[in-house]
Design an enzyme around this catalytic site. Structure first.
Site, mmCIF file in Angstrom:
data_model
loop_
_atom_site.group_PDB
_atom_site.id
_atom_site.type_symbol
_atom_site.label_atom_id
_atom_site.label_comp_id
_atom_site.label_asym_id
_atom_site.label_seq_id
_atom_site.Cartn_x
_atom_site.Cartn_y
_atom_site.Cartn_z
ATOM 1 N N LYS A 89 1.325 5.350 -11.533
ATOM 2 C CA LYS A 89 1.088 5.846 -12.906
ATOM 3 C C LYS A 89 1.704 7.226 -13.121
ATOM 4 O O LYS A 89 1.019 8.205 -13.436
ATOM 5 C CB LYS A 89 -0.408 5.895 -13.238
ATOM 6 C CG LYS A 89 -1.100 4.546 -13.152
ATOM 7 C CD LYS A 89 -2.544 4.629 -13.628
ATOM 8 C CE LYS A 89 -3.268 3.311 -13.537
ATOM 9 N NZ LYS A 89 -3.606 2.887 -12.161
HETATM 10 N N1 5IU Z 1 -6.156 -0.538 -12.904
HETATM 11 C C1 5IU Z 1 -7.207 -0.953 -13.692
HETATM 12 N N2 5IU Z 1 -7.130 -0.843 -15.048
HETATM 13 C C2 5IU Z 1 -6.061 -0.328 -15.688
HETATM 14 C C3 5IU Z 1 -4.979 0.088 -14.861
HETATM 15 C C4 5IU Z 1 -5.049 -0.021 -13.512
HETATM 16 O O1 5IU Z 1 -8.205 -1.439 -13.189
HETATM 17 O O2 5IU Z 1 -6.028 -0.278 -16.911
HETATM 18 I I1 5IU Z 1 -3.363 0.817 -15.752
HETATM 19 C C5 5IU Z 1 -6.162 -0.639 -11.442
HETATM 20 C C6 5IU Z 1 -7.283 0.085 -10.750
HETATM 21 C C7 5IU Z 1 -7.503 -0.734 -9.525
HETATM 22 C C8 5IU Z 1 -7.188 -2.156 -9.964
HETATM 23 O O3 5IU Z 1 -6.566 -0.376 -8.525
HETATM 24 O O4 5IU Z 1 -6.271 -2.019 -11.041
HETATM 25 C C9 5IU Z 1 -8.381 -2.964 -10.423
HETATM 26 O O5 5IU Z 1 -9.325 -3.087 -9.400
HETATM 27 P P1 5IU Z 1 -10.666 -3.959 -9.516
HETATM 28 O O6 5IU Z 1 -10.213 -5.424 -9.695
HETATM 29 O O7 5IU Z 1 -11.319 -3.721 -8.210
HETATM 30 O O8 5IU Z 1 -11.451 -3.433 -10.686
#
Ligand code: 5IU
Length: 253
Positions: A89
């Site tokens: 990001k």
């Molecule tokens: N992630 C999110 N939401 C977003 C973005 C990135 O969850 O909007 I941009 C990332 C954060 C984590 C993964 O690394 O995606 C989701 O993890 P979980 O499935 O454990 O919530």
């Protein structure tokens, strides 16, 4: 349209490769391997690798990072045919993100096929990543929408992000978003915030099911972290997500 048919619309080599890989391997599952040590990450990548098209990392949460680890990860990506997506990001001015991408201790450009960037700082962020990225056949995802509660990425922000990406189709391969943003078949949509049981966590994350994300919101790739990581049997759970994601994709084609 099938993923492999969409490949011909892509100007970026890696986007073509990913769309083709998804149809060949029959998976639209990305695994977010959010663990804090290299050995666990490598073991999970080896275990879940056969089920996924993309492995998503947060390199800066590892407490024992070494460059040698990235070589082992790239080896596993080749072994199991998945792409590596570092969820970095990038969000600074171009001159800074260029250094964050190529240099520092992580040397992200050397091992990550895909990275992502916020559009908040303007198109300079894309230009900065594009020149080093394209020489290594990399691709970029723009962050158009987030999955977390009360975030600031409203419809206007997402639309402006799309318009920014449209200026760089040779490097931008698609978006992190909760839904499809354009009818142009070249863009690939990655959606986090996915679990088989919809709901939320205690820090604002919001979940929809693979079926909702793909069938209703028309995204392409489901990103799953804790849904797999916290299961008693992560491999069996990954297979469930893979099946749910693929079934939803087939139902739309
Ligand atoms: N992630 C999110 N939401 C977003 C973005 C990135 O969850 O909007 I941009 C990332 C954060 C984590 C993964 O690394 O995606 C989701 O993890 P979980 O499935 O454990 O919530």
């Amino acid at each position: 349209m099938q993923f492999s048919e969409r490949a011909s619309f892509c100007k970026n080599f890696l986007a073509k490769q990913l769309l083709t890989l998804m149809d060949e391997k029959k998976t639209n599952l990305a695994f977010s391997v959010d663990v804090t040590n290299c050995q666990s990450l490598l073991e999970l990548a080896d275990l879940i690798g056969p089920e996924i098209c993309v492995l998503k990392t947060h390199i800066d949460i590892l407490n024992d990072f070494t460059i040698d680890f990235t070589k082992k990860l790239v080896h596993l990506a080749k072994k199991h045919h998945f792409l590596i997506f570092e969820d970095r990001k990038f969000a600074d001015i171009g001159n800074t993100v260029k250094q964050q991408y190529q240099g520092g201790m992580y040397r992200i450009a050397d091992w990550a096929d895909i990275v992502n960037a916020h559009s908040i700082s303007g198109p300079g962020v894309i230009e900065a990543l594009m020149y080093p990225g394209l020489t290594k056949q990399r691709g970029l995802l723009m962050l158009a929408e987030m999955s977390s509660k009360n975030n600031l990425t409203d419809a206007i922000y997402a639309q402006k992000t799309l318009e920014m990406a449209e200026q760089f189709p040779e490097f931008v391969i698609g978006f992190i978003s909760q839904r499809k943003l354009s009818n142009n078949p070249n863009w690939i949509y990655f959606s986090p915030g996915i679990q088989l049981d919809p709901g939320k966590d205690e820090l604002g994350q919001q979940y929809v099911t693979p079926h909702t994300a793909i069938t209703h919101h028309q995204t392409d790739i489901i990103i799953v972290g804790r849904g797999i990581l916290q299961a008693d049997d992560p491999l069996a759970e990954a297979k469930k997500y893979r099946e749910a994601g693929w079934k939803a994709y087939l139902s739309t084609n």
